[in-house]
Scaffold this active site. Sequence first.
Site, PDB file in Angstrom:
ATOM      1  CB  VAL A  22      37.520 -37.308 -40.860  1.00  0.00           C
ATOM      2  CG1 VAL A  22      37.868 -36.408 -42.038  1.00  0.00           C
ATOM      3  CG2 VAL A  22      37.372 -36.466 -39.582  1.00  0.00           C
ATOM      4  CG  ASP A  23      32.044 -39.084 -38.369  1.00  0.00           C
ATOM      5  OD1 ASP A  23      31.710 -39.864 -39.292  1.00  0.00           O
ATOM      6  OD2 ASP A  23      31.366 -38.074 -38.073  1.00  0.00           O
ATOM      7  CG  HIS A  63      37.194 -33.225 -46.620  1.00  0.00           C
ATOM      8  ND1 HIS A  63      36.240 -32.396 -46.094  1.00  0.00           N
ATOM      9  CD2 HIS A  63      37.499 -32.709 -47.845  1.00  0.00           C
ATOM     10  CE1 HIS A  63      35.963 -31.417 -46.958  1.00  0.00           C
ATOM     11  NE2 HIS A  63      36.706 -31.586 -48.027  1.00  0.00           N
ATOM     12  CB  CYS A  85      58.205 -45.511 -44.214  1.00  0.00           C
ATOM     13  SG  CYS A  85      57.143 -46.062 -42.862  1.00  0.00           S
TER      14      CYS A  85
HETATM   15  P1  NAD Z   1      30.485 -27.297 -40.833  1.00  0.00           P
HETATM   16  O1  NAD Z   1      31.020 -27.504 -39.455  1.00  0.00           O
HETATM   17  O2  NAD Z   1      31.070 -26.235 -41.673  1.00  0.00           O
HETATM   18  O3  NAD Z   1      28.916 -27.020 -40.772  1.00  0.00           O
HETATM   19  C1  NAD Z   1      28.042 -27.810 -40.053  1.00  0.00           C
HETATM   20  C2  NAD Z   1      26.641 -27.541 -40.584  1.00  0.00           C
HETATM   21  O4  NAD Z   1      25.752 -28.473 -39.997  1.00  0.00           O
HETATM   22  C3  NAD Z   1      26.115 -26.147 -40.266  1.00  0.00           C
HETATM   23  O5  NAD Z   1      25.558 -25.601 -41.446  1.00  0.00           O
HETATM   24  C4  NAD Z   1      25.035 -26.396 -39.200  1.00  0.00           C
HETATM   25  O6  NAD Z   1      23.950 -25.501 -39.317  1.00  0.00           O
HETATM   26  C5  NAD Z   1      24.583 -27.797 -39.534  1.00  0.00           C
HETATM   27  N1  NAD Z   1      24.074 -28.586 -38.403  1.00  0.00           N
HETATM   28  C6  NAD Z   1      24.549 -28.636 -37.135  1.00  0.00           C
HETATM   29  N2  NAD Z   1      23.862 -29.546 -36.407  1.00  0.00           N
HETATM   30  C7  NAD Z   1      22.937 -30.084 -37.248  1.00  0.00           C
HETATM   31  C8  NAD Z   1      21.944 -31.085 -37.103  1.00  0.00           C
HETATM   32  N3  NAD Z   1      21.737 -31.743 -35.929  1.00  0.00           N
HETATM   33  N4  NAD Z   1      21.167 -31.387 -38.172  1.00  0.00           N
HETATM   34  C9  NAD Z   1      21.353 -30.754 -39.356  1.00  0.00           C
HETATM   35  N5  NAD Z   1      22.277 -29.806 -39.557  1.00  0.00           N
HETATM   36  C10 NAD Z   1      23.075 -29.481 -38.522  1.00  0.00           C
HETATM   37  O7  NAD Z   1      30.576 -28.711 -41.513  1.00  0.00           O
HETATM   38  P2  NAD Z   1      31.032 -29.100 -42.973  1.00  0.00           P
HETATM   39  O8  NAD Z   1      30.223 -28.370 -43.963  1.00  0.00           O
HETATM   40  O9  NAD Z   1      31.023 -30.583 -42.965  1.00  0.00           O
HETATM   41  O10 NAD Z   1      32.549 -28.602 -43.115  1.00  0.00           O
HETATM   42  C11 NAD Z   1      33.514 -28.771 -42.106  1.00  0.00           C
HETATM   43  C12 NAD Z   1      34.683 -29.706 -42.459  1.00  0.00           C
HETATM   44  O11 NAD Z   1      35.183 -30.153 -41.210  1.00  0.00           O
HETATM   45  C13 NAD Z   1      34.293 -30.952 -43.164  1.00  0.00           C
HETATM   46  O12 NAD Z   1      34.876 -30.898 -44.393  1.00  0.00           O
HETATM   47  C14 NAD Z   1      34.849 -32.129 -42.338  1.00  0.00           C
HETATM   48  O13 NAD Z   1      35.978 -32.682 -42.990  1.00  0.00           O
HETATM   49  C15 NAD Z   1      35.353 -31.545 -41.083  1.00  0.00           C
HETATM   50  N6  NAD Z   1      34.693 -32.002 -39.845  1.00  0.00           N
HETATM   51  C16 NAD Z   1      34.315 -33.296 -39.686  1.00  0.00           C
HETATM   52  C17 NAD Z   1      33.686 -33.722 -38.539  1.00  0.00           C
HETATM   53  C18 NAD Z   1      33.265 -35.166 -38.437  1.00  0.00           C
HETATM   54  O14 NAD Z   1      33.902 -36.025 -39.051  1.00  0.00           O
HETATM   55  N7  NAD Z   1      32.183 -35.481 -37.720  1.00  0.00           N
HETATM   56  C19 NAD Z   1      33.428 -32.825 -37.504  1.00  0.00           C
HETATM   57  C20 NAD Z   1      33.850 -31.479 -37.667  1.00  0.00           C
HETATM   58  C21 NAD Z   1      34.452 -31.094 -38.852  1.00  0.00           C
HETATM   59 ZN    ZN Z   2      57.535 -44.789 -41.028  1.00  0.00          ZN
END
Ligand code: NAD
Ligand code: ZN
Length: 248
Positions: free
Chosen positions: A104-105, A120, A131
């Site tokens: 979501v970043d 997401h 509204c």
């Molecule tokens: P997750 O947090 O479930 O998993 C993160 C995965 O990334 C893990 O499998 C981990 O091993 C791997 N990982 C960590 N650092 C890494 C790197 N440097 N290189 C490669 N792999 C790496 O993340 P998800 O599967 O995206 O699910 C979590 C939900 O949370 C998402 O749907 C998202 O909407 C949200 N979320 C978003 C953000 C963001 O926008 N940056 C941050 C946290 C969570």
């Molecule tokens: Zn409003």
Amino acid sequence: MEALIKQAATDLADAKTVVALTGAGISTESGIPPFRGKGGLWERMDPMEVAHIDAFMRDPAKVWNILVKEMKGIVDKALPNDAHKGLVKLEKMGKLSTVITQNVDGLHQLAGNTDVIEFHGNFAWQRCMECNRYYETRKVDISRIPPRCECNGILRPNAVFFGEIIPPDALGRSQQAARDCDLMLVIGTSAEVQPAALMPVIAKKSGAKVIEINMERTHLTDDVSEYLIVGKAGQVLTGIIAQMEKAR
Ligand code: NAD
Ligand code: ZN
């Protein structure tokens, strides 16, 4: 790792249409912590207490306080890293058509990818629950929690909470992209959140090769992925692109 990086460079060179599915792991090198895995938010908090729509509806101020503390500052300051930049290079090479992101970043768009599906939603915008008016997050006054609209309605992130449906357009376009690609890169996702984790399954069923880049194995690794490159997304993608450029 070196041999698999070479293999991935060859597979990408042979592919016609590449789609990437990304998760929180692609943004950790930009300083945004993931939810699962080492240093993840769920080590300290219960997702059902902070990321479920019912929790938000029950107590918006509580969830807002956590969002402001854990996410807002980080997301506002974050910049694309080598992994995001690598995906831009792959698009410029004419390989990558679409990025499906669970994040979501907004970092893929900031890096310069042109077709990014936000599975997401995003944290860049807030919307009024009364509204439906939208506000840019960085302009929202968070000295008052929960922040409110001019109409006094409570603002909520334009992101998908657990317990909510995926925006139908994002879901439909992602399924189409998964069916149409001949190679899917699955980067930095634990593949535990559905239905996002189904996209690599759809790609594989449609005949595509699925390549995973992650620090650890996921449950896609055995049955869905052709192979897993273990490493940091930024390093791995930089390595793959260097190989592709050398081979040109
Ligand atoms: P997750 O947090 O479930 O998993 C993160 C995965 O990334 C893990 O499998 C981990 O091993 C791997 N990982 C960590 N650092 C890494 C790197 N440097 N290189 C490669 N792999 C790496 O993340 P998800 O599967 O995206 O699910 C979590 C939900 O949370 C998402 O749907 C998202 O909407 C949200 N979320 C978003 C953000 C963001 O926008 N940056 C941050 C946290 C969570
Ligand atoms: Zn409003």
